[in-house]
Scaffold this active site. Sequence first.
Site, PDB file in Angstrom:
ATOM      1  N   HIS A  82      -8.116  23.769 -63.978  1.00 40.77           N
ATOM      2  CA  HIS A  82      -9.035  24.307 -64.980  1.00 40.77           C
ATOM      3  C   HIS A  82     -10.279  24.843 -64.289  1.00 40.77           C
ATOM      4  O   HIS A  82     -10.842  24.182 -63.415  1.00 40.77           O
ATOM      5  CB  HIS A  82      -9.433  23.209 -65.972  1.00 40.77           C
ATOM      6  CG  HIS A  82     -10.448  23.683 -66.972  1.00 40.77           C
ATOM      7  ND1 HIS A  82     -10.084  24.386 -68.107  1.00 40.77           N
ATOM      8  CD2 HIS A  82     -11.794  23.596 -66.997  1.00 40.77           C
ATOM      9  CE1 HIS A  82     -11.172  24.700 -68.783  1.00 40.77           C
ATOM     10  NE2 HIS A  82     -12.233  24.235 -68.136  1.00 40.77           N
ATOM     11  N   ASP A 161     -12.738  18.188 -80.859  1.00 39.34           N
ATOM     12  CA  ASP A 161     -13.553  18.970 -79.925  1.00 39.34           C
ATOM     13  C   ASP A 161     -13.927  20.319 -80.541  1.00 39.34           C
ATOM     14  O   ASP A 161     -15.070  20.777 -80.402  1.00 39.34           O
ATOM     15  CB  ASP A 161     -12.802  19.173 -78.605  1.00 39.34           C
ATOM     16  CG  ASP A 161     -13.552  20.138 -77.699  1.00 39.34           C
ATOM     17  OD1 ASP A 161     -14.695  19.813 -77.324  1.00 39.34           O
ATOM     18  OD2 ASP A 161     -13.029  21.224 -77.400  1.00 39.34           O
ATOM     19  N   ARG A 168     -22.224  21.808 -81.769  1.00 38.92           N
ATOM     20  CA  ARG A 168     -23.130  21.800 -80.606  1.00 38.92           C
ATOM     21  C   ARG A 168     -23.691  23.190 -80.354  1.00 38.92           C
ATOM     22  O   ARG A 168     -24.849  23.348 -79.967  1.00 38.92           O
ATOM     23  CB  ARG A 168     -22.381  21.289 -79.375  1.00 38.92           C
ATOM     24  CG  ARG A 168     -22.084  19.791 -79.431  1.00 38.92           C
ATOM     25  CD  ARG A 168     -21.062  19.396 -78.367  1.00 38.92           C
ATOM     26  NE  ARG A 168     -21.432  19.825 -77.048  1.00 38.92           N
ATOM     27  CZ  ARG A 168     -20.558  20.167 -76.093  1.00 38.92           C
ATOM     28  NH1 ARG A 168     -19.259  20.115 -76.300  1.00 38.92           N
ATOM     29  NH2 ARG A 168     -20.995  20.550 -74.920  1.00 38.92           N
ATOM     30  N   SER A 183     -15.459  17.314 -73.518  1.00 40.59           N
ATOM     31  CA  SER A 183     -14.853  18.448 -74.214  1.00 40.59           C
ATOM     32  C   SER A 183     -13.752  19.070 -73.342  1.00 40.59           C
ATOM     33  O   SER A 183     -12.613  19.269 -73.791  1.00 40.59           O
ATOM     34  CB  SER A 183     -15.957  19.468 -74.515  1.00 40.59           C
ATOM     35  OG  SER A 183     -15.430  20.702 -74.901  1.00 40.59           O
ATOM     36  N   LYS A 187      -9.154  18.412 -73.659  1.00 42.07           N
ATOM     37  CA  LYS A 187      -8.122  19.442 -73.799  1.00 42.07           C
ATOM     38  C   LYS A 187      -7.066  19.300 -72.695  1.00 42.07           C
ATOM     39  O   LYS A 187      -5.884  19.501 -72.928  1.00 42.07           O
ATOM     40  CB  LYS A 187      -8.763  20.832 -73.771  1.00 42.07           C
ATOM     41  CG  LYS A 187      -9.561  21.087 -75.070  1.00 42.07           C
ATOM     42  CD  LYS A 187     -10.311  22.395 -75.067  1.00 42.07           C
ATOM     43  CE  LYS A 187     -11.617  22.294 -74.359  1.00 42.07           C
ATOM     44  NZ  LYS A 187     -12.790  22.824 -74.992  1.00 42.07           N
TER      45      LYS A 187
HETATM   46  N1  URA Z   1     -16.274  24.461 -72.146  1.00 42.27           N
HETATM   47  C1  URA Z   1     -15.708  23.548 -72.981  1.00 42.27           C
HETATM   48  O1  URA Z   1     -14.508  23.542 -73.171  1.00 42.27           O
HETATM   49  N2  URA Z   1     -16.527  22.654 -73.572  1.00 42.27           N
HETATM   50  C2  URA Z   1     -17.856  22.611 -73.389  1.00 42.27           C
HETATM   51  O2  URA Z   1     -18.511  21.774 -73.943  1.00 42.27           O
HETATM   52  C3  URA Z   1     -18.415  23.569 -72.534  1.00 42.27           C
HETATM   53  C4  URA Z   1     -17.608  24.478 -71.914  1.00 42.27           C
END
Ligand code: URA
Length: 436
Positions: A82, A161, A168, A183, A187
Amino acid sequence: MRAVDIIQKKRDGHELSSEEIAYLVKGYVNGDIPDYQMSAWAMAVYYKGMTPRETGDLTLEMAQSGDQIDLSPIKGIKVDKHSTGGVGDKTTIVLAPLVAAAGVPVAKMSGRGLGHTGGTIDKLESITGFSVELERDQFFSQVNEVGVAVIGQSGNITPADKKLYGLRDVTATVDSIPLIASSIMSKKIAAGADAIVLDVKTGSGAFMKTLDDSIALAQAMVDIGSHLGRHTVAVISDMDQPLGFGIGNALEVKEAIEILNGEGPKDLHEVCLILGSHMLVLGGKAKNEEEARVILKGHLEDGSALAKLRELVQAQHGDIGQIDHPETLPTAKRVIEVKSVQAGYISKIQAESIGIAAMLLGAGRETKDSVIDLAVGIKLLKKIGDVIEVGETLAVLHANMDNDAKIQEIENNVLQAYQISEEVVPVPPLIYAIVT
Ligand code: URA
């Protein structure tokens, strides 16, 4: 339990229990806890932080809030990669076939991009016919047979999320390290990887602008990985200038093909070798990074990594002729050279400004419904440390628009993104740290 007590406990700097975190996340997803309480809690976290245990609990709760993908039908150790995002980052298009050629199964789910340029999925759609939608069974069998599949995110992954991130975004609580780390990792955990290699970008074009913040984010994510039993390694790489030369969907695919052909920009080549080496070690295909590097270089040199890209494209119904003839990928009708008005050494390239300029040409989405133009973008000819003369080309715009005033504005933006110094400028480091 009451949400107000949990908010107060965090506001006063205390550690929340696993049960309290589960109560908050579940209550927020099912609508029992309203946005105003969740935003007060997010602001308390912003100021008071979270312990690694709390961050791990939050990650797991969010990962379990929706579909979780069980990759066990795929043989071998599944290593995901990632990147925290950056301008010109086409590493997945290089790494997916490259590490697959070395025997690490790649079951990659990628996103579309909002902002600067497209995401991996948009980029791959530059290849005519390439399908990013596969049924789950097809996805598994393709990885077992070909070694690699890259698809778009489907289903209901981490709804907690999604909802919290949206909140947020409008309550000034995005840039909290525990919230970002949980976050991102939620994933990855929901997507089922056994091990994870993170590319945490640092610099002007990155989410994290300073090295200290980037290391802290990397450490938080590595800690979550170990808390949840997923071996995680983070590489901190430079995003003080775009990665490689091409920014824009088809331009980036062309550059990825160059790397797989054993050519292409040195920085992109090196970042791919470093990330790929960690993927091979975590995937059990090499004893250490040095050995992994030799294996990966071999696959670049003998053509097997490029052959794996062809197999991937063929399996997903794309036109493999475009892999052998990248000039047949979407091409913009206009090419405009941006010329320097100063002589000297390139000292800075505001990556974010270049990304925005590419978006204005149509390479990225301004809103989630914008349609992107796969052919357009920017090709940089000069990077930090290079010498430039007056009138020499810094970058080339690839455009399809006829509006000359808008082109002129974008040209100016690119020009202003470059800083030129009279002094010699050293090439900045590409990798700052590895967090394990
Ligand atoms: N990318 C994400 O997936 N989450 C965040 O909080 C910030 C960047």
